[in-house]
Design a protein around this motif. Sequence first.
Motif, PDB file in Angstrom:
ATOM      1  N   ALA A  65     -65.833  72.577 -87.512  1.00 50.92           N
ATOM      2  CA  ALA A  65     -67.086  73.171 -87.989  1.00 50.92           C
ATOM      3  C   ALA A  65     -66.853  74.666 -88.180  1.00 50.92           C
ATOM      4  O   ALA A  65     -66.241  75.314 -87.327  1.00 50.92           O
ATOM      5  CB  ALA A  65     -68.201  72.925 -86.990  1.00 50.92           C
ATOM      6  N   ALA A  68     -72.973  76.556 -88.563  1.00 48.34           N
ATOM      7  CA  ALA A  68     -74.035  75.599 -88.228  1.00 48.34           C
ATOM      8  C   ALA A  68     -75.312  76.394 -88.019  1.00 48.34           C
ATOM      9  O   ALA A  68     -75.279  77.491 -87.457  1.00 48.34           O
ATOM     10  CB  ALA A  68     -73.681  74.808 -86.979  1.00 48.34           C
ATOM     11  N   VAL A 116     -74.373  71.231 -90.346  1.00 49.85           N
ATOM     12  CA  VAL A 116     -73.049  71.623 -89.868  1.00 49.85           C
ATOM     13  C   VAL A 116     -72.136  71.702 -91.082  1.00 49.85           C
ATOM     14  O   VAL A 116     -72.026  70.749 -91.856  1.00 49.85           O
ATOM     15  CB  VAL A 116     -72.486  70.617 -88.838  1.00 49.85           C
TER      16      VAL A 116
END
Length: 133
Positions: A65, A68, A116
Amino acid sequence: MRHTLFAAVAAMSLMVAGAASAQMVHYTAKLAGPAGVKGSGDVFAMLDGKTLTYTVNYKDLTGPAVAAHFHDATAPGGNGPPIVPATVTPSPIKGTATLTDAQIADFNAGKVYFNVHTAANPGGEIRGTLAKQ
């Protein structure tokens, strides 16, 4: 006399505790991507007054990721700008934020989603709209 005073204090304590817990609102979301993306996750959030506390679990992304955040949509299911950034960590992401009255109204109206982002999907790999519980 003491028993009456004790009973009155106990009753007041219960009323105050009940009022405080009445302000807590819980939200959840299932995170998923478009067809062909196997990543998934969930969001658990609690609003106490204006303080939002949240935990985001995610797995099976195409890569780490890279960003987010909570987004505020113009309508449920729509797209909108980020309103609450999250510090990206390996799952789970945990954090707190102070919300405005307008943001709280949008959370309650189902207009907020969590997204995300990954390098392969910079516009967002998995997302889900928060629902009031």
